[in-house]
Design an enzyme around this catalytic site. Structure first.
Site, PDB file in Angstrom:
ATOM      1  N   GLY A 122      -6.736 -23.856  -4.110  1.00 25.69           N
ATOM      2  CA  GLY A 122      -6.980 -23.366  -5.480  1.00 25.69           C
ATOM      3  C   GLY A 122      -7.115 -23.776  -6.853  1.00 25.69           C
ATOM      4  N   THR A 132      -2.362 -28.412   0.768  1.00 24.53           N
ATOM      5  CA  THR A 132      -2.006 -28.296   2.277  1.00 24.53           C
ATOM      6  C   THR A 132      -3.077 -28.693   2.865  1.00 24.53           C
ATOM      7  N   CYS A 133      -3.943 -28.310   2.337  1.00 20.10           N
ATOM      8  CA  CYS A 133      -5.726 -28.887   2.985  1.00 20.10           C
ATOM      9  C   CYS A 133      -6.002 -30.470   3.069  1.00 20.10           C
ATOM     10  N   CYS A 192      -6.578 -28.846   7.196  1.00 19.37           N
ATOM     11  CA  CYS A 192      -7.738 -28.712   6.832  1.00 19.37           C
ATOM     12  C   CYS A 192      -8.037 -30.503   7.929  1.00 19.37           C
ATOM     13  N   LYS A 244      -5.427 -32.911  10.329  1.00 22.07           N
ATOM     14  CA  LYS A 244      -5.900 -31.676  11.081  1.00 22.07           C
ATOM     15  C   LYS A 244      -7.359 -32.102  11.419  1.00 22.07           C
ATOM     16  N   GLY A 252       0.690 -18.189  18.905  1.00 24.23           N
ATOM     17  CA  GLY A 252      -0.847 -18.972  19.349  1.00 24.23           C
ATOM     18  C   GLY A 252      -2.071 -18.138  18.216  1.00 24.23           C
ATOM     19  N   TYR A 286      -4.136 -19.880  15.297  1.00 23.25           N
ATOM     20  CA  TYR A 286      -4.970 -20.774  14.537  1.00 23.25           C
ATOM     21  C   TYR A 286      -4.561 -22.564  14.804  1.00 23.25           C
ATOM     22  N   VAL A 299      -3.346 -23.414  18.515  1.00 24.54           N
ATOM     23  CA  VAL A 299      -4.319 -23.611  19.324  1.00 24.54           C
ATOM     24  C   VAL A 299      -4.885 -24.846  19.134  1.00 24.54           C
ATOM     25  N   GLU A 300      -4.563 -25.582  18.278  1.00 29.71           N
ATOM     26  CA  GLU A 300      -5.393 -26.765  17.190  1.00 29.71           C
ATOM     27  C   GLU A 300      -5.080 -27.582  18.179  1.00 29.71           C
ATOM     28  N   GLY A 312       3.253 -18.825  12.217  1.00 29.29           N
ATOM     29  CA  GLY A 312       2.940 -18.618  10.759  1.00 29.29           C
ATOM     30  C   GLY A 312       3.840 -19.266   9.908  1.00 29.29           C
ATOM     31  N   HIS A 314     -34.734 -26.390  19.842  1.00 27.64           N
ATOM     32  CA  HIS A 314     -35.080 -26.889  21.654  1.00 27.64           C
ATOM     33  C   HIS A 314     -35.103 -27.737  21.881  1.00 27.64           C
ATOM     34  N   GLU A 338     -29.659 -22.259  20.700  1.00 28.14           N
ATOM     35  CA  GLU A 338     -30.953 -21.156  20.692  1.00 28.14           C
ATOM     36  C   GLU A 338     -31.555 -20.082  20.923  1.00 28.14           C
TER      37      GLU A 338
HETATM   38  C1  LIG Z   1      -2.149 -27.309   9.688  1.00 27.83           C
HETATM   39  C2  LIG Z   1      -3.252 -26.921   8.950  1.00 27.83           C
HETATM   40  C3  LIG Z   1      -4.436 -26.550   8.877  1.00 27.83           C
HETATM   41  C4  LIG Z   1      -5.509 -25.999   8.146  1.00 27.83           C
HETATM   42  N1  LIG Z   1      -6.578 -25.596   8.571  1.00 27.83           N
HETATM   43  C5  LIG Z   1      -7.946 -25.466   7.874  1.00 27.83           C
HETATM   44  C6  LIG Z   1      -9.298 -25.926   8.016  1.00 27.83           C
HETATM   45  O1  LIG Z   1      -9.691 -25.958   9.143  1.00 27.83           O
HETATM   46  N2  LIG Z   1     -10.130 -24.732   7.233  1.00 27.83           N
HETATM   47  C7  LIG Z   1      -9.165 -23.307   6.275  1.00 27.83           C
HETATM   48  O2  LIG Z   1     -10.518 -23.194   5.968  1.00 27.83           O
HETATM   49  N3  LIG Z   1      -8.398 -23.657   6.068  1.00 27.83           N
HETATM   50  C8  LIG Z   1      -7.405 -24.507   6.782  1.00 27.83           C
HETATM   51  N4  LIG Z   1      -5.703 -24.226   6.288  1.00 27.83           N
HETATM   52  C9  LIG Z   1      -5.681 -23.041   5.600  1.00 27.83           C
HETATM   53  C10 LIG Z   1      -5.129 -24.063   4.051  1.00 27.83           C
HETATM   54  O3  LIG Z   1      -5.098 -24.873   4.719  1.00 27.83           O
HETATM   55  C11 LIG Z   1      -5.172 -23.347   2.920  1.00 27.83           C
HETATM   56  O4  LIG Z   1      -5.480 -21.903   3.210  1.00 27.83           O
HETATM   57  C12 LIG Z   1      -5.200 -23.975   1.398  1.00 27.83           C
HETATM   58  O5  LIG Z   1      -4.547 -24.976   1.261  1.00 27.83           O
HETATM   59  C13 LIG Z   1      -4.852 -22.831   0.687  1.00 27.83           C
HETATM   60  O6  LIG Z   1      -4.941 -23.524  -0.437  1.00 27.83           O
HETATM   61  P1  LIG Z   1      -3.951 -22.766  -2.330  1.00 27.83           P
HETATM   62  O7  LIG Z   1      -4.486 -23.177  -2.867  1.00 27.83           O
HETATM   63  O8  LIG Z   1      -3.251 -21.462  -1.999  1.00 27.83           O
HETATM   64  O9  LIG Z   1      -2.220 -23.445  -1.737  1.00 27.83           O
HETATM   65  P2  LIG Z   1      -1.718 -25.432  -1.228  1.00 27.83           P
HETATM   66  O10 LIG Z   1      -3.639 -26.103  -0.896  1.00 27.83           O
HETATM   67  O11 LIG Z   1      -0.920 -24.746  -0.302  1.00 27.83           O
HETATM   68  O12 LIG Z   1      -1.256 -25.648  -2.285  1.00 27.83           O
HETATM   69  C14 LIG Z   1      -0.295 -25.252  -3.331  1.00 27.83           C
HETATM   70  C15 LIG Z   1       0.780 -26.514  -3.991  1.00 27.83           C
HETATM   71  O13 LIG Z   1       1.148 -25.982  -4.515  1.00 27.83           O
HETATM   72  C16 LIG Z   1       2.507 -26.699  -4.639  1.00 27.83           C
HETATM   73  N5  LIG Z   1       3.365 -25.861  -5.224  1.00 27.83           N
HETATM   74  C17 LIG Z   1       3.909 -25.263  -4.401  1.00 27.83           C
HETATM   75  N6  LIG Z   1       5.084 -24.961  -5.227  1.00 27.83           N
HETATM   76  C18 LIG Z   1       5.363 -25.720  -6.552  1.00 27.83           C
HETATM   77  C19 LIG Z   1       5.765 -25.135  -7.625  1.00 27.83           C
HETATM   78  N7  LIG Z   1       7.430 -24.233  -7.807  1.00 27.83           N
HETATM   79  N8  LIG Z   1       5.774 -26.422  -8.549  1.00 27.83           N
HETATM   80  C20 LIG Z   1       4.636 -27.279  -8.711  1.00 27.83           C
HETATM   81  N9  LIG Z   1       4.018 -27.979  -7.327  1.00 27.83           N
HETATM   82  C21 LIG Z   1       4.501 -26.285  -6.528  1.00 27.83           C
HETATM   83  C22 LIG Z   1       2.732 -27.770  -3.159  1.00 27.83           C
HETATM   84  O14 LIG Z   1       2.943 -28.876  -3.288  1.00 27.83           O
HETATM   85  C23 LIG Z   1       1.429 -27.527  -3.326  1.00 27.83           C
HETATM   86  O15 LIG Z   1      -0.131 -29.007  -3.544  1.00 27.83           O
HETATM   87  C24 LIG Z   1      -5.264 -24.799   7.588  1.00 27.83           C
HETATM   88  C25 LIG Z   1      -3.408 -24.848   6.611  1.00 27.83           C
HETATM   89  C26 LIG Z   1      -2.678 -25.668   8.166  1.00 27.83           C
HETATM   90  C27 LIG Z   1      -1.386 -25.581   7.369  1.00 27.83           C
HETATM   91  N1  LIG Z   2      -9.465 -23.783  11.354  1.00 30.52           N
HETATM   92  C1  LIG Z   2      -8.788 -22.834   9.762  1.00 30.52           C
HETATM   93  O1  LIG Z   2      -9.490 -22.505   8.836  1.00 30.52           O
HETATM   94  C2  LIG Z   2      -7.259 -23.086  10.132  1.00 30.52           C
HETATM   95  C3  LIG Z   2      -6.753 -24.323  10.597  1.00 30.52           C
HETATM   96  C4  LIG Z   2      -5.241 -23.637  10.466  1.00 30.52           C
HETATM   97  C5  LIG Z   2      -4.811 -22.794  10.002  1.00 30.52           C
HETATM   98  N2  LIG Z   2      -5.910 -22.186   9.399  1.00 30.52           N
HETATM   99  C6  LIG Z   2      -4.917 -21.136   7.893  1.00 30.52           C
HETATM  100  O2  LIG Z   2      -3.614 -21.195   8.280  1.00 30.52           O
HETATM  101  C7  LIG Z   2      -2.642 -19.736   8.953  1.00 30.52           C
HETATM  102  C8  LIG Z   2      -1.573 -19.798   9.657  1.00 30.52           C
HETATM  103  O3  LIG Z   2      -1.483 -20.267  10.798  1.00 30.52           O
HETATM  104  P1  LIG Z   2      -0.981 -20.274  12.095  1.00 30.52           P
HETATM  105  O4  LIG Z   2      -1.259 -20.501  13.102  1.00 30.52           O
HETATM  106  O5  LIG Z   2       0.572 -21.013  11.267  1.00 30.52           O
HETATM  107  O6  LIG Z   2      -0.257 -19.167  11.270  1.00 30.52           O
HETATM  108  P2  LIG Z   2      -1.219 -17.479  12.304  1.00 30.52           P
HETATM  109  O7  LIG Z   2      -0.907 -16.442  11.799  1.00 30.52           O
HETATM  110  O8  LIG Z   2      -2.304 -17.516  12.917  1.00 30.52           O
HETATM  111  O9  LIG Z   2      -0.691 -17.679  13.779  1.00 30.52           O
HETATM  112  C9  LIG Z   2       0.884 -17.171  13.675  1.00 30.52           C
HETATM  113  C10 LIG Z   2       2.053 -17.217  15.148  1.00 30.52           C
HETATM  114  O10 LIG Z   2       3.013 -17.756  15.540  1.00 30.52           O
HETATM  115  C11 LIG Z   2       2.665 -16.242  16.124  1.00 30.52           C
HETATM  116  N3  LIG Z   2       4.692 -15.506  15.566  1.00 30.52           N
HETATM  117  C12 LIG Z   2       5.342 -15.412  14.502  1.00 30.52           C
HETATM  118  N4  LIG Z   2       5.925 -15.188  14.294  1.00 30.52           N
HETATM  119  C13 LIG Z   2       6.511 -15.176  15.437  1.00 30.52           C
HETATM  120  C14 LIG Z   2       7.590 -15.621  16.086  1.00 30.52           C
HETATM  121  N5  LIG Z   2       8.846 -14.746  15.699  1.00 30.52           N
HETATM  122  N6  LIG Z   2       8.244 -16.747  16.904  1.00 30.52           N
HETATM  123  C15 LIG Z   2       7.417 -16.744  17.845  1.00 30.52           C
HETATM  124  N7  LIG Z   2       5.710 -16.727  17.416  1.00 30.52           N
HETATM  125  C16 LIG Z   2       5.871 -15.736  16.085  1.00 30.52           C
HETATM  126  C17 LIG Z   2       2.524 -15.434  15.610  1.00 30.52           C
HETATM  127  O11 LIG Z   2       1.727 -14.187  16.867  1.00 30.52           O
HETATM  128  C18 LIG Z   2       0.901 -15.919  15.927  1.00 30.52           C
HETATM  129  O12 LIG Z   2       0.290 -15.857  17.875  1.00 30.52           O
HETATM  130  C19 LIG Z   2      -4.222 -19.277   9.645  1.00 30.52           C
HETATM  131  O13 LIG Z   2      -3.675 -17.707   9.471  1.00 30.52           O
HETATM  132  C20 LIG Z   2      -5.411 -19.628   9.339  1.00 30.52           C
HETATM  133  O14 LIG Z   2      -5.889 -19.073   7.827  1.00 30.52           O
HETATM  134  C21 LIG Z   2      -6.715 -21.842   9.619  1.00 30.52           C
END
Ligand SMILES: Cc1cc2nc3c(=O)[nH]c(=O)nc-3n(C[C@H](O)[C@H](O)[C@H](O)COP(=O)(O)OP(=O)(O)OC[C@H]3O[C@@H](n4cnc5c(N)ncnc54)[C@H](O)[C@@H]3O)c2cc1C
Ligand SMILES: NC(=O)c1ccc[n+]([C@@H]2O[C@H](COP(=O)([O-])OP(=O)(O)OC[C@H]3O[C@@H](n4cnc5c(N)ncnc54)[C@H](O)[C@@H]3O)[C@@H](O)[C@H]2O)c1
Length: 463
Positions: free
Chosen positions: A16, A42-43, A48, A51, A183, A185, A188-189, A273, A447, A452
């Site tokens: 963002g 993060t992404c 993303c 991953k 359980g 995203y 399961v990934e 989470g 097809h 389809e």
């Molecule tokens: C394992 C995993 C897999 C994911 N896979 C997908 C996916 O396949 N598809 C999808 O759409 N989304 C996916 N997501 C979610 C996606 O990564 C996030 O929704 C997205 O990155 C959010 O963007 P953002 O700009 O809010 O924050 P971020 O991308 O997290 O950026 C925040 C930045 O702020 C910096 N920062 C924090 N605090 C400070 C501070 N005080 N001063 C200076 N810098 C600071 C951090 O270092 C970071 O670089 C995944 C997330 C995870 C954890």
């Molecule tokens: N393919 C994608 O687009 C993708 C991939 C990864 C992450 N993400 C984003 O990142 C977010 C975070 O992913 P996530 O998998 O960490 O979160 P999530 O919210 O999808 O899942 C968190 C899981 O942790 C469990 N949980 C929560 N508190 C717990 C506790 N105290 N003890 C045991 N289990 C507990 C919940 O029941 C849930 O199953 C997602 O919601 C999604 O928005 C997106």
């Protein structure tokens, strides 16, 4: 001449923050972004992108299985070299992070390697890794600091021994066995990824069904497909204690569950989470209190209680996806700098889960349709793809359309299997455009494909 150092100061160079900073700088504004890690967020660095590289690596074992069925009798994966993968992965992430920085600089954004915290409503304290400190001022401030993995507090041993998704990309070596707690995203990934790489995976989930919030049929279908591939899913279990043991040849984790049972695994991944990363921002200094989930409260224009301080992306915990953070950034720039107040529309956002098999979903689930009091029809199919049938496999693709009885509009599309993530992008266009089932059916099939089926579904399921 403005009385501030910057027109816009962005905290966080993730999905963002980078988009907002670039768009604002392209308008001729004086923009800086502070990033405490490396640009990309993060992404790019721990979400993303790495991953998806791991998904690609892990899918090879299944492809070899298919290759054997298609006549490549000697096909074999050979040994997976985790070190080699990790090195290439890190090099690619370095390259991508550098591109992010270069694009910011090219747009005229000043990129500052520092942690930012509020001093007051227009001033930020920037602290470098070396401890250097300075104060800057800005007319408008955007908080885009993302989120961070959340570890449950009720389980002793988690903080010391539990891994989070952040750790998974740089493990010193692959474990032989892995327990995954959660359980959603991420759970399961990584279950699919690690299983594909040859790790013995057990998923521990405290609820009854994985993927809360997804359509129930999708949840059931994915669970059965994961089990078919050899992933153990144990539900209604919550670890209450983690302990490192040194029994046997090497140390393992002894996991004690809430029902008193125990299991051993080499490592435990906590996918329980994420939380908005507001700690360290000194929000007290500006009178902003995060909500119960730690998120910064904003209005539909991403504006906080201060009219010149905005927040977007995961820190607002609205829909935590990269494309959403980017769209929120675009809407923010329209609102704050182009005199065009824009509220991002969160309806019908398509999403994919890169589990194995993948999920693609957009629009209403059955539970949501029921909750809204909508009378709907369900069209669904469960079938073996041509590719799977050829090798005598059992895996099935599941597709489901939820259709409004009154208007015939397709309200929800849910797919498990194949290239669901790719298919759902286009299905998302049709759902967003509110096309009717008749219009879907009038579209000629391609097809032979799995997709389809989406334009040839004839039979309504009893609801
Ligand atoms: C394992 C995993 C897999 C994911 N896979 C997908 C996916 O396949 N598809 C999808 O759409 N989304 C996916 N997501 C979610 C996606 O990564 C996030 O929704 C997205 O990155 C959010 O963007 P953002 O700009 O809010 O924050 P971020 O991308 O997290 O950026 C925040 C930045 O702020 C910096 N920062 C924090 N605090 C400070 C501070 N005080 N001063 C200076 N810098 C600071 C951090 O270092 C970071 O670089 C995944 C997330 C995870 C954890
Ligand atoms: N393919 C994608 O687009 C993708 C991939 C990864 C992450 N993400 C984003 O990142 C977010 C975070 O992913 P996530 O998998 O960490 O979160 P999530 O919210 O999808 O899942 C968190 C899981 O942790 C469990 N949980 C929560 N508190 C717990 C506790 N105290 N003890 C045991 N289990 C507990 C919940 O029941 C849930 O199953 C997602 O919601 C999604 O928005 C997106």
């Amino acid at each position: 001449m403005t009385k501030y150092d910057y027109d816009l100061f962005v905290i966080g160079a993730g999905s963002g923050g980078v988009r907002a900073a670039r768009l604002a700088a392209q308008l001729g504004l004086k923009v800086a972004v502070a990033e405490e890690d490396r640009p990309g967020g993060t992404c790019v660095l721990r979400g993303c992108v790495p991953k998806k590289f791991m998904v690609y690596a892990s899918e090879v074992s299944e492809q070899v299985h298919y290759a054997q069925g298609f006549g490549w009798k000697d096909a074999s994966t050979g040994a997976f070299d985790w070190n080699s993968f990790r090195t290439t992965n890190n090099a690619e992430l370095d390259r991508l992070s550098q591109i992010y920085t270069a694009n910011l600089v090219k747009a005229g954004v000043e990129v500052i390697a520092a942690h930012a915290a509020f001093k007051d409503e227009h001033h930020l304290i920037l602290t470098t890794k070396q401890g250097g400190e300075r104060v800057v001022s800005a007319k408008t401030i955007l908080i885009a600091v993302g989120g961070w993995p959340f570890l449950p507090q009720h389980c002793p041993g988690v903080a010391e021994h539990g891994l989070t998704s952040n750790d998974m990309f740089n493990l010193p070596e692959l474990p032989k066995s892995l327990a995954i707690v959660g359980g959603g995203y991420i759970a399961v990934e990584f279950a699919g990824i690690m299983h594909g790489l040859g790790v013995d995976v057990t998923l521990l989930y405290r609820g009854q069904k994985i993927l809360r919030g997804f359509d129930d049929d999708v949840r059931d279908h994915l669970a059965s497909e994961m089990a078919l591939r050899g992933i153990k899913i144990r539900t209604q279990l919550d670890p209450v204690h983690l302990k490192k043991t040194d029994e046997g040849q090497k140390s393992q984790m002894l996991i004690t569950m809430n029902d008193g049972s125990t299991m051993l695994a080499d490592q435990v991944l906590y996918a329980s989470g994420r939380k908005p990363k507001t700690e360290g921002l000194n929000l007290d200094a500006i009178g902003i209190t995060p909500d119960v989930h730690g998120a910064i409260p904003v209005d539909s224009f991403s504006r906080t209680s201060h009219k010149h301080i905005y927040a977007i992306g995961d820190v607002t915990n609205r829909m935590n996806l990269t494309p959403v953070a980017i769209r929120e950034a675009v809407a923010f720039v329209e609102t704050a700098f182009k005199d065009n107040a824009t509220a991002y529309d969160y309806e019908n956002i398509p999403t994919a889960v890169f589990s194995q098999p993948q999920i693609g979903t957009v629009g209403l689930t059955e539970a949501e349709a029921t909750e809204k009091g909508i009378a709907y029809d369900v069209y669904q199919t469960r079938f073996r793809s041509m590719k799977t049938a050829f090798i005598g496999g059992e895996s099935r693709i599941y597709m489901k359309l939820i259709v409004d009885q009154k208007s015939d509009v397709v309200l929800g599309v849910h797919i498990v299997g194949g290239e669901a993530g790719e298919i759902i992008q286009i299905a998302g266009v049709a759902v967003k455009a509110r096309l009717t089932k008749a219009q879907w059916d009038a579209t000629c099939a391609v097809h032979p494909t799995a997709a389809e089926e989406l334009v040839t579904l004839k039979d309504k399921r009893a609801v």
